[in-house]
Design a protein around this motif. Structure first.
Motif, mmCIF file in Angstrom:
data_model
loop_
_atom_site.group_PDB
_atom_site.id
_atom_site.type_symbol
_atom_site.label_atom_id
_atom_site.label_comp_id
_atom_site.label_asym_id
_atom_site.label_seq_id
_atom_site.Cartn_x
_atom_site.Cartn_y
_atom_site.Cartn_z
ATOM 1 N N PHE A 55 0.835 -1.200 0.000
ATOM 2 C CA PHE A 55 0.000 0.000 0.000
ATOM 3 C C PHE A 55 0.871 1.251 0.000
ATOM 4 O O PHE A 55 1.833 1.351 0.773
ATOM 5 C CB PHE A 55 -0.917 0.016 1.228
ATOM 6 N N ASN A 56 0.521 2.194 -0.868
ATOM 7 C CA ASN A 56 1.206 3.478 -0.907
ATOM 8 C C ASN A 56 0.290 4.529 -0.306
ATOM 9 O O ASN A 56 -0.757 4.854 -0.872
ATOM 10 C CB ASN A 56 1.582 3.849 -2.346
ATOM 11 N N ALA A 57 0.678 5.061 0.831
ATOM 12 C CA ALA A 57 -0.195 5.982 1.561
ATOM 13 C C ALA A 57 -0.383 7.308 0.837
ATOM 14 O O ALA A 57 -1.433 7.939 0.946
ATOM 15 C CB ALA A 57 0.375 6.226 2.960
ATOM 16 N N HIS A 58 0.615 7.745 0.078
ATOM 17 C CA HIS A 58 0.520 9.051 -0.585
ATOM 18 C C HIS A 58 -0.591 9.072 -1.637
ATOM 19 O O HIS A 58 -1.348 10.046 -1.739
ATOM 20 C CB HIS A 58 1.858 9.397 -1.237
ATOM 21 N N THR A 59 -0.713 8.004 -2.420
ATOM 22 C CA THR A 59 -1.708 7.952 -3.499
ATOM 23 C C THR A 59 -2.947 7.145 -3.124
ATOM 24 O O THR A 59 -3.968 7.223 -3.815
ATOM 25 C CB THR A 59 -1.099 7.320 -4.755
ATOM 26 N N SER A 60 -2.855 6.343 -2.056
ATOM 27 C CA SER A 60 -3.891 5.374 -1.675
ATOM 28 C C SER A 60 -4.069 4.277 -2.732
ATOM 29 O O SER A 60 -5.099 3.599 -2.763
ATOM 30 C CB SER A 60 -5.233 6.060 -1.408
ATOM 31 N N PHE A 61 -3.074 4.099 -3.584
ATOM 32 C CA PHE A 61 -3.036 2.968 -4.512
ATOM 33 C C PHE A 61 -2.169 1.869 -3.921
ATOM 34 O O PHE A 61 -1.248 2.125 -3.148
ATOM 35 C CB PHE A 61 -2.426 3.374 -5.861
ATOM 36 N N HIS A 62 -2.469 0.642 -4.303
ATOM 37 C CA HIS A 62 -1.558 -0.459 -4.014
ATOM 38 C C HIS A 62 -0.522 -0.550 -5.125
ATOM 39 O O HIS A 62 -0.711 0.007 -6.209
ATOM 40 C CB HIS A 62 -2.324 -1.776 -3.899
ATOM 41 N N ASN A 95 5.621 9.039 -4.805
ATOM 42 C CA ASN A 95 5.286 9.902 -3.667
ATOM 43 C C ASN A 95 5.331 11.394 -4.012
ATOM 44 O O ASN A 95 4.953 12.230 -3.186
ATOM 45 C CB ASN A 95 6.238 9.616 -2.500
#
Length: 256
Positions: A55-62, A95
């Motif tokens: 999970f990438n918190a900056h984009t909310s994409f996995h 990011n």
């Protein structure tokens, strides 16, 4: 000589050379990953059901990095319904995506259409892969269209392998070796691909020494309609034949 009518999977290709996207049917994510010249190293998953993704918190994409891609390649993506991704070079650059760029990626995955160029400087992506039914209706943006011709060549080769080995029933029977199809030969169909063409393995004909695969134009049903059904792809008329000589292991093309 008696001819044998073969039933295989038709490949449909509709190419847009302006923005370098290709709509296909009959080519899967696995085909893509097995044959593309420069496979993606990291993919930002815009729509998916892959359980091993990070999970990438900056984009909310996995996303899946190079360590996860072998598992993603084996995943049953044809069962995911929506499966959309864009490759990227470095997670640190992901990011740095702006809210506008994230919104554009969401729009791209949701509608299958780009607002601006689908090739992002920050991502350094070579592909955008969009499907609602993998293998039935795929739309892929290629930074370099030569990559697509390698994917198409592999898909054709795979169908030919199925044709030449389908009657092998005993383990000691020899498998025929199919030569790779030259990319330059496939490029001869570029004009047809811009109109939307079928490479119709459903209507292929096999004799003792060769296989003839018709190239058809004028699709009888809209691709969006085919997405909602399981009907065979039908076309209006044949404009050329792709020929494989099994004795000489050579490919050729004839018009009409």
């Amino acid at each position: 000589m008696k001819k044998e009518i073969l039933k295989q999977q038709t490949i449909y290709v509709h190419m847009d050379n302006v923005i370098n996207n290709v709509v296909t049917s009959g080519i899967t994510f696995c085909d893509f990953m097995n044959s593309v010249m420069t496979p993606p190293q990291n993919v930002l998953l815009l729509k998916h059901q892959f359980p091993e993704a990070s999970f990438n918190a900056h984009t909310s994409f996995h996303y899946s990095d190079v360590n996860d891609l072998p598992e993603l390649k084996k995943a049953p993506v044809s069962q995911y319904a929506d499966f959309c991704w864009v490759d990227f070079e470095d997670i640190d650059l992901v990011n740095q995506l702006t809210a506008q760029e994230v919104a554009e990626l969401l729009y791209l995955a949701h509608t299958g259409r780009h607002l601006r160029s689908p090739f992002y400087y920050k991502l350094q992506n070579n592909f955008v892969y969009l499907t609602k039914d993998d293998g039935r209706y795929n739309k892929v943006y290629y930074r370099n269209l030569d990559q697509f011709y390698h994917v198409l060549g592999y898909a054709i080769w795979k169908n030919m392998m199925q044709m030449t080995t389908e009657k092998i029933v005993l383990p000691f029977m020899k498998r025929k070796k199919i030569a790779d199809i030259p990319v330059d030969l496939l490029k001869k169909f570029a004009t047809y691909f811009r109109e939307g063409a079928c490479i119709s393995f459903d209507d292929a004909v096999k004799t003792r020494n060769q296989i003839e695969v018709p190239i058809g134009l004028n699709l009888k049903d809209d691709m969006q309609e085919l997405l909602r059904s399981s009907d065979l792809i039908e076309y209006g008329h044949v404009v050329a034949h792709l020929i494989y000589d099994m004795k000489q292991n050579e490919w050729s093309v004839i018009d009409g």
